[in-house]
Design a protein around this motif. Sequence first.
Motif, PDB file in Angstrom:
ATOM      1  N   ILE A   6      43.529  37.421  47.911  1.00  0.00           N
ATOM      2  CA  ILE A   6      43.724  36.433  46.846  1.00  0.00           C
ATOM      3  C   ILE A   6      43.541  37.089  45.478  1.00  0.00           C
ATOM      4  CG2 ILE A   6      42.884  34.238  45.910  1.00  0.00           C
ATOM      5  CD1 ILE A   6      41.963  33.770  48.944  1.00  0.00           C
ATOM      6  N   GLY A   7      44.587  37.005  44.651  1.00  0.00           N
ATOM      7  CA  GLY A   7      44.593  37.661  43.346  1.00  0.00           C
ATOM      8  C   GLY A   7      45.423  38.932  43.433  1.00  0.00           C
ATOM      9  N   LEU A   8      46.740  38.771  43.270  1.00  0.00           N
ATOM     10  CA  LEU A   8      47.666  39.907  43.450  1.00  0.00           C
ATOM     11  C   LEU A   8      48.184  40.354  42.088  1.00  0.00           C
ATOM     12  CD1 LEU A   8      49.490  38.345  46.535  1.00  0.00           C
ATOM     13  CD2 LEU A   8      47.882  40.263  46.602  1.00  0.00           C
ATOM     14  N   MET A  11      45.755  45.076  39.851  1.00  0.00           N
ATOM     15  CA  MET A  11      44.937  45.813  40.834  1.00  0.00           C
ATOM     16  C   MET A  11      45.196  45.301  42.253  1.00  0.00           C
ATOM     17  SD  MET A  11      43.011  48.034  39.190  1.00  0.00           S
ATOM     18  CE  MET A  11      41.663  48.413  40.301  1.00  0.00           C
ATOM     19  N   ASP A  30      48.504  34.161  45.097  1.00  0.00           N
ATOM     20  CA  ASP A  30      48.206  34.290  43.664  1.00  0.00           C
ATOM     21  C   ASP A  30      48.756  33.046  42.980  1.00  0.00           C
ATOM     22  OD1 ASP A  30      47.600  36.929  41.615  1.00  0.00           O
ATOM     23  OD2 ASP A  30      48.578  35.174  40.732  1.00  0.00           O
ATOM     24  N   MET A  31      48.101  32.614  41.901  1.00  0.00           N
ATOM     25  CA  MET A  31      48.590  31.447  41.160  1.00  0.00           C
ATOM     26  C   MET A  31      49.932  31.751  40.518  1.00  0.00           C
ATOM     27  SD  MET A  31      45.614  29.304  39.417  1.00  0.00           S
ATOM     28  CE  MET A  31      45.878  30.134  37.876  1.00  0.00           C
ATOM     29  N   ALA A  32      50.128  33.004  40.149  1.00  0.00           N
ATOM     30  CA  ALA A  32      51.399  33.405  39.535  1.00  0.00           C
ATOM     31  C   ALA A  32      52.414  33.708  40.634  1.00  0.00           C
ATOM     32  CB  ALA A  32      51.180  34.634  38.661  1.00  0.00           C
ATOM     33  N   MET A  58      40.520  39.530  44.271  1.00  0.00           N
ATOM     34  CA  MET A  58      40.626  40.471  43.134  1.00  0.00           C
ATOM     35  C   MET A  58      41.044  39.658  41.923  1.00  0.00           C
ATOM     36  SD  MET A  58      39.882  43.400  42.439  1.00  0.00           S
ATOM     37  CE  MET A  58      40.111  44.931  41.598  1.00  0.00           C
ATOM     38  N   LEU A  59      40.056  39.016  41.289  1.00  0.00           N
ATOM     39  CA  LEU A  59      40.278  37.955  40.302  1.00  0.00           C
ATOM     40  C   LEU A  59      39.710  38.328  38.942  1.00  0.00           C
ATOM     41  CD1 LEU A  59      39.270  35.165  42.829  1.00  0.00           C
ATOM     42  CD2 LEU A  59      41.575  35.513  41.888  1.00  0.00           C
ATOM     43  N   PRO A  60      40.102  37.582  37.891  1.00  0.00           N
ATOM     44  CA  PRO A  60      39.703  37.970  36.531  1.00  0.00           C
ATOM     45  C   PRO A  60      38.211  37.867  36.220  1.00  0.00           C
ATOM     46  CG  PRO A  60      41.653  36.570  36.464  1.00  0.00           C
ATOM     47  CD  PRO A  60      41.149  36.549  37.880  1.00  0.00           C
ATOM     48  N   ILE A  64      36.243  32.044  37.951  1.00  0.00           N
ATOM     49  CA  ILE A  64      37.410  31.900  38.842  1.00  0.00           C
ATOM     50  C   ILE A  64      37.014  32.262  40.271  1.00  0.00           C
ATOM     51  CG2 ILE A  64      39.737  32.785  39.337  1.00  0.00           C
ATOM     52  CD1 ILE A  64      40.171  32.979  36.299  1.00  0.00           C
ATOM     53  N   VAL A  68      37.500  29.752  43.396  1.00  0.00           N
ATOM     54  CA  VAL A  68      38.292  30.154  44.565  1.00  0.00           C
ATOM     55  C   VAL A  68      37.419  30.106  45.826  1.00  0.00           C
ATOM     56  CG1 VAL A  68      39.469  32.139  45.644  1.00  0.00           C
ATOM     57  CG2 VAL A  68      40.025  31.491  43.289  1.00  0.00           C
ATOM     58  N   SER A  86      36.599  42.015  42.567  1.00  0.00           N
ATOM     59  CA  SER A  86      36.676  41.772  41.126  1.00  0.00           C
ATOM     60  C   SER A  86      35.416  42.313  40.446  1.00  0.00           C
ATOM     61  CB  SER A  86      36.729  40.273  40.821  1.00  0.00           C
ATOM     62  OG  SER A  86      37.328  39.531  41.851  1.00  0.00           O
ATOM     63  N   THR A  87      35.496  42.499  39.129  1.00  0.00           N
ATOM     64  CA  THR A  87      34.288  42.765  38.357  1.00  0.00           C
ATOM     65  C   THR A  87      33.815  41.428  37.814  1.00  0.00           C
ATOM     66  OG1 THR A  87      35.166  44.908  37.704  1.00  0.00           O
ATOM     67  CG2 THR A  87      33.297  44.074  36.441  1.00  0.00           C
TER      68      THR A  87
HETATM   69  P1  NAD Z   1      45.110  40.740  36.567  1.00  0.00           P
HETATM   70  O1  NAD Z   1      44.944  39.730  35.515  1.00  0.00           O
HETATM   71  O2  NAD Z   1      46.299  41.647  36.549  1.00  0.00           O
HETATM   72  O3  NAD Z   1      45.064  40.054  38.022  1.00  0.00           O
HETATM   73  C1  NAD Z   1      44.326  38.924  38.334  1.00  0.00           C
HETATM   74  C2  NAD Z   1      45.206  38.022  39.182  1.00  0.00           C
HETATM   75  O4  NAD Z   1      44.447  36.890  39.615  1.00  0.00           O
HETATM   76  C3  NAD Z   1      46.422  37.483  38.420  1.00  0.00           C
HETATM   77  O5  NAD Z   1      47.613  37.815  39.122  1.00  0.00           O
HETATM   78  C4  NAD Z   1      46.192  35.974  38.375  1.00  0.00           C
HETATM   79  O6  NAD Z   1      47.389  35.204  38.456  1.00  0.00           O
HETATM   80  C5  NAD Z   1      45.335  35.781  39.614  1.00  0.00           C
HETATM   81  N1  NAD Z   1      44.557  34.538  39.588  1.00  0.00           N
HETATM   82  C6  NAD Z   1      43.857  34.009  38.561  1.00  0.00           C
HETATM   83  N2  NAD Z   1      43.261  32.857  38.950  1.00  0.00           N
HETATM   84  C7  NAD Z   1      43.598  32.676  40.249  1.00  0.00           C
HETATM   85  C8  NAD Z   1      43.304  31.650  41.201  1.00  0.00           C
HETATM   86  N3  NAD Z   1      42.522  30.617  40.884  1.00  0.00           N
HETATM   87  N4  NAD Z   1      43.838  31.775  42.432  1.00  0.00           N
HETATM   88  C9  NAD Z   1      44.641  32.829  42.757  1.00  0.00           C
HETATM   89  N5  NAD Z   1      44.948  33.812  41.893  1.00  0.00           N
HETATM   90  C10 NAD Z   1      44.437  33.728  40.660  1.00  0.00           C
HETATM   91  O7  NAD Z   1      43.765  41.625  36.537  1.00  0.00           O
HETATM   92  P2  NAD Z   1      43.517  43.054  37.212  1.00  0.00           P
HETATM   93  O8  NAD Z   1      43.739  44.123  36.197  1.00  0.00           O
HETATM   94  O9  NAD Z   1      44.223  43.112  38.528  1.00  0.00           O
HETATM   95  O10 NAD Z   1      41.934  42.984  37.442  1.00  0.00           O
HETATM   96  C11 NAD Z   1      41.362  42.243  38.510  1.00  0.00           C
HETATM   97  C12 NAD Z   1      39.867  42.520  38.530  1.00  0.00           C
HETATM   98  O11 NAD Z   1      39.643  43.926  38.701  1.00  0.00           O
HETATM   99  C13 NAD Z   1      39.133  42.105  37.265  1.00  0.00           C
HETATM  100  O12 NAD Z   1      37.903  41.545  37.613  1.00  0.00           O
HETATM  101  C14 NAD Z   1      38.960  43.424  36.523  1.00  0.00           C
HETATM  102  O13 NAD Z   1      37.838  43.426  35.667  1.00  0.00           O
HETATM  103  C15 NAD Z   1      38.778  44.383  37.672  1.00  0.00           C
HETATM  104  N6  NAD Z   1      39.134  45.778  37.374  1.00  0.00           N
HETATM  105  C16 NAD Z   1      40.310  46.061  36.739  1.00  0.00           C
HETATM  106  C17 NAD Z   1      40.627  47.384  36.474  1.00  0.00           C
HETATM  107  C18 NAD Z   1      41.921  47.743  35.772  1.00  0.00           C
HETATM  108  O14 NAD Z   1      42.059  48.907  35.353  1.00  0.00           O
HETATM  109  N7  NAD Z   1      42.896  46.843  35.661  1.00  0.00           N
HETATM  110  C19 NAD Z   1      39.755  48.419  36.851  1.00  0.00           C
HETATM  111  C20 NAD Z   1      38.582  48.090  37.537  1.00  0.00           C
HETATM  112  C21 NAD Z   1      38.281  46.759  37.781  1.00  0.00           C
END
Ligand code: NAD
Length: 290
Positions: A6-8, A11, A30-32, A58-60, A64, A68, A86-87
């Motif tokens: 969940i959360g595509l 990352m 994913d919601m998107a 893997m959520l924001p 959230i 979830v 997620s972080t």
């Molecule tokens: P992102 O915003 O690209 O992805 C998050 C996804 O979660 C989105 O596709 C969004 O639509 C989905 N989402 C949000 N709410 C939702 C819900 N209720 N149900 C289902 N899906 C939902 O972010 P990311 O860059 O993939 O990062 C994800 C996590 O990883 C964060 O916690 C971030 O801090 C951590 N992180 C990111 C990185 C990086 O370099 N991008 C590195 C290390 C850690």
Amino acid sequence: MKIGFIGLGNMGAPMAANLAKAGHSVTGFDMADVAVDGVRLAASAAEAAKGQDVVITMLPNGAILRAVALDVLPAMDRGAALVDCSTVDVESARAVAAEAEAAGLLFVDAPVSGGVGGATAGTLTFMAGGTEAGFAKASPLFEIMGQKAVHCGAAGAGQAAKICNNMILGVTMIATCEAFALADKLGLERQKMFDVVSTSSGYSWSMNAYCPAPGVGPQSPADNGYQPGFAANLMLKDLRLSQQAAEAADADTPLGQAAMALYEQFVEHENGSGQDFSAMLPRFEGRGRG
Ligand code: NAD
């Protein structure tokens, strides 16, 4: 294994694709509107979680994750594991762990380092918190998505390790950038500065592996116009989590606090949003003491 994911996003999508490529059955949500190679999409988080051995999120952020988890935990079979990559804040990780345990489920908080490049290449580092049983269940999946997984302790310990690591990273990046800007004003060539510091007691990952000065040291986002890489916005998120945790635990973290304030200024009031976190160097370059 049967896996829900969940959360595509940036990352989650490549991590889920790597699990599918390795032969696991992956159902995603994913919601998107997203499409991920080898991943079957479900109509809701609960549907993606139903009947799976492991559910990965893997959520924001923590709010959230909590929302979830409310949908997902009741849909999971007893003995299955929820692995949150997620972080998020330590408190949210611990709260979801307690809910999972009450429902007869395993929970592992397993934030990552390595960024989108590591997620795509399957070379992430996982910092995990939770029970031995949870860690053992998730370990084969960590091996596919990453190159190293450290079991840091009980629930929340993975998030604690992540935010402490990134607090050091934020502080050392700022220190490295301000030192380069001072060196410029002292007429010291950047290459000479790198040659000395990278082999002296000022060395760090920020200097040696991710040098913020373009054309100096290894290839880094500085050589690519400060395109992330690791965005300043994400560094700000992690520094905020570190200061939230420091407040909750009554820990004195003056440099972490100063780093948070600087990244806040850079991202919210200057041009830092969307730039790599090493773009602190051009920020300092143009400034004087006033
Ligand atoms: P992102 O915003 O690209 O992805 C998050 C996804 O979660 C989105 O596709 C969004 O639509 C989905 N989402 C949000 N709410 C939702 C819900 N209720 N149900 C289902 N899906 C939902 O972010 P990311 O860059 O993939 O990062 C994800 C996590 O990883 C964060 O916690 C971030 O801090 C951590 N992180 C990111 C990185 C990086 O370099 N991008 C590195 C290390 C850690």
